[in-house]
Design an enzyme around this catalytic site. Structure first.
Site, PDB file in Angstrom:
ATOM      1  N   GLU A  54      -4.520 -10.207 -37.077  1.00 33.22           N
ATOM      2  CA  GLU A  54      -4.015  -9.860 -38.409  1.00 33.22           C
ATOM      3  C   GLU A  54      -5.191  -9.521 -39.320  1.00 33.22           C
ATOM      4  O   GLU A  54      -6.336  -9.895 -39.032  1.00 33.22           O
ATOM      5  CB  GLU A  54      -3.253 -11.059 -38.993  1.00 33.22           C
ATOM      6  CG  GLU A  54      -2.025 -11.460 -38.200  1.00 33.22           C
ATOM      7  CD  GLU A  54      -1.010 -10.344 -38.088  1.00 33.22           C
ATOM      8  OE1 GLU A  54      -0.461  -9.935 -39.108  1.00 33.22           O
ATOM      9  OE2 GLU A  54      -0.781  -9.868 -36.966  1.00 33.22           O
TER      10      GLU A  54
ATOM     11  N   GLY B 133      -1.557  -5.004 -30.178  1.00 35.65           N
ATOM     12  CA  GLY B 133      -2.300  -3.782 -29.854  1.00 35.65           C
ATOM     13  C   GLY B 133      -1.541  -2.547 -30.301  1.00 35.65           C
ATOM     14  O   GLY B 133      -0.324  -2.558 -30.457  1.00 35.65           O
TER      15      GLY B 133
ATOM     16  N   VAL C  72      -0.904  -0.047 -36.125  1.00 30.80           N
ATOM     17  CA  VAL C  72       0.427   0.283 -35.598  1.00 30.80           C
ATOM     18  C   VAL C  72       0.895   1.661 -36.081  1.00 30.80           C
ATOM     19  O   VAL C  72       1.388   2.483 -35.299  1.00 30.80           O
ATOM     20  CB  VAL C  72       1.454  -0.814 -35.982  1.00 30.80           C
ATOM     21  CG1 VAL C  72       2.843  -0.463 -35.454  1.00 30.80           C
ATOM     22  CG2 VAL C  72       1.013  -2.167 -35.440  1.00 30.80           C
TER      23      VAL C  72
ATOM     24  N   VAL D 163       8.241  -9.027 -32.878  1.00 31.56           N
ATOM     25  CA  VAL D 163       8.031 -10.176 -31.974  1.00 31.56           C
ATOM     26  C   VAL D 163       7.590  -9.665 -30.606  1.00 31.56           C
ATOM     27  O   VAL D 163       8.245  -8.800 -30.020  1.00 31.56           O
ATOM     28  CB  VAL D 163       9.331 -11.001 -31.813  1.00 31.56           C
ATOM     29  CG1 VAL D 163       9.123 -12.129 -30.800  1.00 31.56           C
ATOM     30  CG2 VAL D 163       9.796 -11.564 -33.141  1.00 31.56           C
TER      31      VAL D 163
ATOM     32  N   ASP E  89       1.424 -16.715 -37.706  1.00 30.89           N
ATOM     33  CA  ASP E  89       2.016 -15.511 -37.110  1.00 30.89           C
ATOM     34  C   ASP E  89       3.040 -15.913 -36.031  1.00 30.89           C
ATOM     35  O   ASP E  89       4.165 -15.399 -36.013  1.00 30.89           O
ATOM     36  CB  ASP E  89       0.896 -14.639 -36.521  1.00 30.89           C
ATOM     37  CG  ASP E  89       1.428 -13.386 -35.857  1.00 30.89           C
ATOM     38  OD1 ASP E  89       1.800 -12.451 -36.581  1.00 30.89           O
ATOM     39  OD2 ASP E  89       1.495 -13.348 -34.616  1.00 30.89           O
TER      40      ASP E  89
ATOM     41  N   ILE F 151       6.922  -5.975 -25.943  1.00 29.82           N
ATOM     42  CA  ILE F 151       7.930  -6.566 -25.042  1.00 29.82           C
ATOM     43  C   ILE F 151       9.327  -6.370 -25.631  1.00 29.82           C
ATOM     44  O   ILE F 151       9.567  -6.750 -26.769  1.00 29.82           O
ATOM     45  CB  ILE F 151       7.729  -8.094 -24.876  1.00 29.82           C
ATOM     46  CG1 ILE F 151       6.282  -8.426 -24.532  1.00 29.82           C
ATOM     47  CG2 ILE F 151       8.692  -8.660 -23.865  1.00 29.82           C
ATOM     48  CD1 ILE F 151       6.013  -9.926 -24.517  1.00 29.82           C
TER      49      ILE F 151
ATOM     50  N   GLY G 156      -8.022  -4.656 -32.259  1.00 29.88           N
ATOM     51  CA  GLY G 156      -6.831  -4.391 -33.081  1.00 29.88           C
ATOM     52  C   GLY G 156      -5.701  -5.375 -32.848  1.00 29.88           C
ATOM     53  O   GLY G 156      -4.549  -5.084 -33.149  1.00 29.88           O
TER      54      GLY G 156
ATOM     55  N   LYS H 247       7.309 -15.448 -35.848  1.00 29.62           N
ATOM     56  CA  LYS H 247       8.012 -14.878 -34.697  1.00 29.62           C
ATOM     57  C   LYS H 247       9.057 -15.849 -34.132  1.00 29.62           C
ATOM     58  O   LYS H 247      10.152 -15.429 -33.765  1.00 29.62           O
ATOM     59  CB  LYS H 247       6.995 -14.471 -33.629  1.00 29.62           C
ATOM     60  CG  LYS H 247       6.124 -13.293 -34.108  1.00 29.62           C
ATOM     61  CD  LYS H 247       4.925 -13.079 -33.209  1.00 29.62           C
ATOM     62  CE  LYS H 247       4.076 -11.905 -33.654  1.00 29.62           C
ATOM     63  NZ  LYS H 247       2.777 -11.858 -32.967  1.00 29.62           N
TER      64      LYS H 247
HETATM   65  N1  HSE Z   1      -1.837 -10.589 -34.691  1.00 26.90           N
HETATM   66  C1  HSE Z   1      -0.681 -10.467 -33.854  1.00 26.90           C
HETATM   67  C2  HSE Z   1      -0.994 -11.088 -32.506  1.00 26.90           C
HETATM   68  C3  HSE Z   1      -0.313  -9.036 -33.721  1.00 26.90           C
HETATM   69  O1  HSE Z   1      -2.170 -11.310 -32.218  1.00 26.90           O
HETATM   70  O2  HSE Z   1      -0.075 -11.366 -31.756  1.00 26.90           O
HETATM   71  C4  HSE Z   1       1.008  -8.781 -33.043  1.00 26.90           C
HETATM   72  O3  HSE Z   1       2.073  -9.295 -33.772  1.00 26.90           O
END
Ligand code: HSE
Length: 410
Positions: A185, A298, A12, A127, A196, A131, A182, A200
């Site tokens: 995590e 991404g 990122v 999150v 993850d 988007i 990419g 969110k």
């Molecule tokens: N590892 C997370 C996913 C990255 O795949 O959504 C974005 O938050």
């Protein structure tokens, strides 16, 4: 010129630098001045980078430079991000992060601190990747009582499920590709086990319901137990299986949160979301159902959300509205066992008549599998459904899978 700092030069962070360079003129027009990443903090060396001279390995030069007005964090993890960002805010710097773990654990504290110091604390990228969903939820939908937020909140697992069940890829192969691209995590267990997505949905629920919700209190299940047989049954029924994060307002006013693979009917737009895409369904008492869709992970999509927040921080006054949410309100979260659900079950060793005794009012599904029966239960609490399953197993049935049903709200 506006001086900023970027913490972390991973997927990122490097995407943020790329956008600052590629869309330099556009950003200059929007902020009225050139924006320069004067410091890029990373413990690693990146020899040969065109901006190698701006790499630093300590937070101190950033804290000490009073011209740095905004700090962007893309390191991940709670510490040292929390300590460093708290100190930046105390020094009067606005802070922007893509770090969902940090926001889900410490969001209420950082929001309060930023309000006290009159600076921005923004986290749109935490999150749904690229988007825009947090700002619309917080601002454009503010005339509503939010009754439900539910969505596909993890790009990696949606990518894996699409590859495995759409194209017949093996789990490890699909995960490896998500890592290469990419999306995953650093420790992909957080993706695969649902942590993850849980962070969110906690952030979304905190905005929707105004109380901090902690991931450790939310029932969370990942994708490792979904089988090809489940997906085949789902297709025959008229749906698919997706990892869903959901926060609903229960009838007693409490919030019911969970993350789990769910059976999603084809009539629901979420069933159509594939690959790395995410989608968030937000239902309000006045607007009805809305849907936010786009790339959920991404480099450039996530960095796009970070840089969007940067423009906000550079151009708009901070603290003009009440806090997005405050500390955890005791009793705000409904225990998962008390939440109402319907489940899809595959059972062997029991016929329909026997199963009906444990699941009164259930609907049986037709399928060709020898020796197993599939059904959708009547609505009951998750605790009652667990108890019925234990009783059925004690009587000789074998539950092969249990998947919560996601209702089509329209
Ligand atoms: N590892 C997370 C996913 C990255 O795949 O959504 C974005 O938050």
């Amino acid at each position: 010129m506006k001086k900023i700092a970027v913490l972390g030069h991973g997927v990122v962070g490097s995407g943020v630098i790329e956008i600052l360079m590629k869309n330099r003129r556009l950003l200059e027009r929007q902020t009225g001045e050139a924006v320069e990443a004067a410091y890029i903090l990373d413990r690693r060396a990146f020899p040969g980078l065109p901006y190698e001279d701006r790499l630093v390995q300590s937070i101190h030069p950033i804290l000490e430079d009073s011209e740095v007005s905004v700090v962007l964090e893309a390191m991940g993890g709670v510490e040292p991000a929390f300590s460093w960002l708290s100190e930046c805010i105390r020094q009067g710097k606005s802070v922007i992060t893509s770090n969902k773990e940090l926001v889900a654990e410490k969001g209420d504290i950082l929001l309060a601190l930023a309000a006290e110091k009159g600076v921005h604390f923004l986290f749109e990228a935490s999150v749904g990747g690229g988007i825009p969903v947090l700002q619309p939820l917080r601002e454009s939908l503010t005339a509503n009582h939010i009754t439900e937020v539910a969505g596909i909140l993890n790009g990696t697992t949606n990518f894996i499920l699409t590859r495995m069940f759409g194209e017949g890829a093996a789990f490890g192969e699909a995960l490896g590709l998500a890592q290469e691209l990419g999306y995953a995590e650093q420790d992909p267990t957080a993706d695969v086990e649902g942590h993850d997505a849980c962070r969110k949905i906690c952030i979304l629920a905190s905005i929707a319901f105004g109380s901090h919700f902690y991931p450790r209190e939310v029932h969370t299940q990942g994708i490792t137990r979904i089988s090809a047989a489940d997906v085949a049954w789902a297709a025959r029924w008229g749906g698919t299986v997706k990892l869903i994060g959901r926060a609903r307002q229960a009838a007693d006013g409490r919030a019911a949160l969970e993350v789990a693979p769910m059976l999603v009917p084809n009539s629901c737009l979420l069933s159509q979301v594939s690959g790395v895409y995410n989608a968030v369904r937000v239902t309000g008492d006045m607007v009805g159902e809305t849907m936010f869709y786009g790339p959920g992970a991404g480099k450039l999509p996530t960095a796009s959300a970070v840089v969007g927040d940067l423009v906000t921080a550079l151009t708009q006054p901070a603290g003009s509205r009440p806090l997005a949410w405050g500390p955890e309100k005791p009793g705000a979260l409904q225990p998962w066992e008390e939440s109402i659900a319907q489940r899809f079950l595959r059972v062997s060793g029991m016929d329909r008549e026997e199963l009906e005794a444990f699941y009164p009012g259930c609907r049986f599904l037709d399928g060709p599998e020898e020796g197993e029966t599939a059904l959708i239960t009547a609505p009951a609490t998750q605790g009652e459904l667990d108890a019925a399953g234990q009783a059925a197993q004690a009587a000789g049935g074998r539950i092969l899978s249990r998947i919560t049903l996601l209702e089509d709200n329209r």
